[in-house]
Design an enzyme around this catalytic site. Structure first.
Site, PDB file in Angstrom:
ATOM      1  N   GLU A   5      17.031  47.087  38.109  1.00 29.93           N
ATOM      2  CA  GLU A   5      16.025  47.266  36.782  1.00 29.93           C
ATOM      3  C   GLU A   5      16.154  46.280  35.585  1.00 29.93           C
ATOM      4  O   GLU A   5      16.126  46.927  34.357  1.00 29.93           O
ATOM      5  CB  GLU A   5      16.989  48.907  36.235  1.00 29.93           C
ATOM      6  CG  GLU A   5      16.539  49.990  37.429  1.00 29.93           C
ATOM      7  CD  GLU A   5      15.483  50.275  37.089  1.00 29.93           C
ATOM      8  OE1 GLU A   5      14.532  50.253  35.891  1.00 29.93           O
ATOM      9  OE2 GLU A   5      14.868  51.480  38.314  1.00 29.93           O
ATOM     10  N   GLU A  50      25.563  69.910  16.670  1.00 32.70           N
ATOM     11  CA  GLU A  50      25.917  68.118  16.416  1.00 32.70           C
ATOM     12  C   GLU A  50      25.100  67.479  16.894  1.00 32.70           C
ATOM     13  O   GLU A  50      25.401  66.417  16.444  1.00 32.70           O
ATOM     14  CB  GLU A  50      27.137  68.004  15.807  1.00 32.70           C
ATOM     15  CG  GLU A  50      27.919  69.261  15.270  1.00 32.70           C
ATOM     16  CD  GLU A  50      29.322  69.350  14.978  1.00 32.70           C
ATOM     17  OE1 GLU A  50      29.890  68.791  15.110  1.00 32.70           O
ATOM     18  OE2 GLU A  50      29.968  69.795  14.069  1.00 32.70           O
ATOM     19  N   HIS A  97      13.717  62.012  36.488  1.00 28.39           N
ATOM     20  CA  HIS A  97      14.203  60.287  37.354  1.00 28.39           C
ATOM     21  C   HIS A  97      15.754  60.389  37.081  1.00 28.39           C
ATOM     22  O   HIS A  97      17.042  60.179  37.218  1.00 28.39           O
ATOM     23  CB  HIS A  97      13.644  59.471  37.589  1.00 28.39           C
ATOM     24  CG  HIS A  97      13.994  57.731  37.316  1.00 28.39           C
ATOM     25  ND1 HIS A  97      14.471  56.450  37.887  1.00 28.39           N
ATOM     26  CD2 HIS A  97      15.622  57.436  37.937  1.00 28.39           C
ATOM     27  CE1 HIS A  97      14.317  55.528  38.061  1.00 28.39           C
ATOM     28  NE2 HIS A  97      16.127  55.729  38.225  1.00 28.39           N
ATOM     29  N   HIS A 101      22.070  52.518  32.597  1.00 24.46           N
ATOM     30  CA  HIS A 101      21.256  53.987  32.582  1.00 24.46           C
ATOM     31  C   HIS A 101      21.319  54.449  33.345  1.00 24.46           C
ATOM     32  O   HIS A 101      22.129  53.787  34.347  1.00 24.46           O
ATOM     33  CB  HIS A 101      19.725  53.131  32.879  1.00 24.46           C
ATOM     34  CG  HIS A 101      18.949  53.765  34.068  1.00 24.46           C
ATOM     35  ND1 HIS A 101      18.271  54.693  33.842  1.00 24.46           N
ATOM     36  CD2 HIS A 101      18.883  53.950  35.717  1.00 24.46           C
ATOM     37  CE1 HIS A 101      18.083  55.055  34.871  1.00 24.46           C
ATOM     38  NE2 HIS A 101      18.491  54.886  36.214  1.00 24.46           N
ATOM     39  N   HIS A 135      21.648  58.949  35.712  1.00 24.68           N
ATOM     40  CA  HIS A 135      20.661  60.075  36.387  1.00 24.68           C
ATOM     41  C   HIS A 135      21.625  61.137  36.137  1.00 24.68           C
ATOM     42  O   HIS A 135      21.679  62.093  36.781  1.00 24.68           O
ATOM     43  CB  HIS A 135      20.875  59.812  38.078  1.00 24.68           C
ATOM     44  CG  HIS A 135      19.907  58.715  38.643  1.00 24.68           C
ATOM     45  ND1 HIS A 135      19.763  58.339  39.914  1.00 24.68           N
ATOM     46  CD2 HIS A 135      18.902  57.761  38.099  1.00 24.68           C
ATOM     47  CE1 HIS A 135      19.811  56.838  40.108  1.00 24.68           C
ATOM     48  NE2 HIS A 135      18.929  56.789  39.496  1.00 24.68           N
TER      49      HIS A 135
HETATM   50  P1  13P Z   1      19.756  49.032  41.382  1.00 25.80           P
HETATM   51  O1  13P Z   1      20.839  49.744  42.243  1.00 25.80           O
HETATM   52  O2  13P Z   1      19.196  47.946  41.674  1.00 25.80           O
HETATM   53  O3  13P Z   1      20.974  49.179  40.172  1.00 25.80           O
HETATM   54  O4  13P Z   1      19.179  50.468  40.886  1.00 25.80           O
HETATM   55  C1  13P Z   1      19.515  52.258  40.501  1.00 25.80           C
HETATM   56  C2  13P Z   1      18.604  52.663  39.943  1.00 25.80           C
HETATM   57  O5  13P Z   1      19.093  53.563  39.381  1.00 25.80           O
HETATM   58  C3  13P Z   1      16.864  52.626  39.882  1.00 25.80           C
HETATM   59  O6  13P Z   1      16.653  52.773  39.140  1.00 25.80           O
HETATM   60 ZN    ZN Z   2      17.715  54.900  38.502  1.00 25.80          ZN
END
Ligand code: 13P
Ligand code: ZN
Length: 276
Positions: A120, A173, A214, A143, A145
């Site tokens: 990413e 809040e 995602h 980033h 999940h």
């Molecule tokens: P990477 O292992 O390349 O960081 O990818 C993980 C991910 O969450 C891609 O969206």
């Molecule tokens: Zn991801």
């Protein structure tokens, strides 16, 4: 000799996220934009640690047109395929420091066994550029999940406005934590320049973006700021999901906060809510 504070904080954040269940296997990535004095002290800070420093940096020259505003910046960034359950045992393998150039990056330190920055990387570079154009103190992009956010976006058709207001309406809040709201990017293939470009555009107006079905990414002036945004949005998404499940009714048909309630919170706490 121990690692500098910013590396220790990044490592701790990856582990905290794994413990929350937001970073299964290799899921998620983080980057941190180094301060001037941290760049000047790089060799001093890392000498005596396991982290390799390179006299002749490995260079990637044809990645993308890197925005001017971040050319020359140094990013500490997790490796593609790094496992956050285990990263704290081997940060010198699973993280590295890159210097951004006009069209790519040079590896200055880390990635001791030859790993490379997250897939990413487009998103990280373009997100730093977008936020830096709004706030010179911007430093961190995360980033992951986050489970409740992903589930909420699988269960409901979400738009930037609907998701923002749904999450505000269940956690009083949260509007103070993210008054500029959440922007939603409809599902896209991960790791592409396109997802990076679309995210960068959205981040000109807010600090939190949900990649539908995602995950989520947040930006901030430090790790705590960035983590806290996701923590709050994920808590609110969990409340919303539970409320829908327990009542068996669509979220809005429950006893949630009204727009007037939200406006009252904004006026008391002196913030301006985006969609109000
Ligand atoms: P990477 O292992 O390349 O960081 O990818 C993980 C991910 O969450 C891609 O969206
Ligand atoms: Zn991801």
């Amino acid at each position: 000799m121990t690692y500098p504070k910013y590396l220790l904080e990044l490592v701790q954040t990856t582990y905290d996220m794994w413990q929350k269940g937001w970073d299964e296997y290799n899921g998620g990535n983080i980057s941190y934009r180094l301060k001037k004095d941290e760049i000047e002290k790089l060799s001093e800070d890392f000498s005596g640690t396991s982290y390799k420093l390179y006299d002749k940096p490995y260079e990637v020259k044809d990645l993308m047109a890197v925005p001017k505003i971040v050319q020359g910046e140094y990013l500490l960034i997790t490796a593609s395929g790094s496992h956050f359950r285990y990263l704290k045992e081997q940060p010198e393998i699973d993280t590295g420091i890159v210097k951004l150039t006009e069209n790519g990056y040079q590896i200055i330190a880390g990635y001791n066994t030859g790993k490379r920055p997250t897939s990413e990387i487009f998103m990280h570079i373009l997100s730093h550029a977008a936020r830096l154009s709004q706030n010179e103190n911007h430093r961190v992009v995360i980033h992951n999940h986050a489970t409740n956010i992903v589930l909420f976006s699988l269960l409901n058709e979400v738009t930037s406005e609907s998701l923002t207001k749904d999450l505000w309406s269940v956690l009083t809040e949260s509007i103070v934590v993210f008054p500029d709201g959440i922007s939603v990017l409809p599902w896209e293939v991960p790791g592409t320049r396109e997802i990076g470009e679309a995210t960068g555009e959205l981040l000109k107006e807010c600090r939190l973006v949900v990649w539908a079905k995602h995950g989520v990414l947040s930006t901030g002036v430090d790790f705590e700021d960035c983590f806290g945004l996701i923590e709050t949005a994920n808590k609110a998404a969990g409340l919303a999901l539970d409320l829908q499940r327990i009542s068996g009714k669509p979220l809005k048909e429950n006893n949630v906060l009204s727009d007037d309630d939200l406006r009252a919170v904004c006026s008391a706490l002196k913030v301006q809510g985006r969609y109000l």
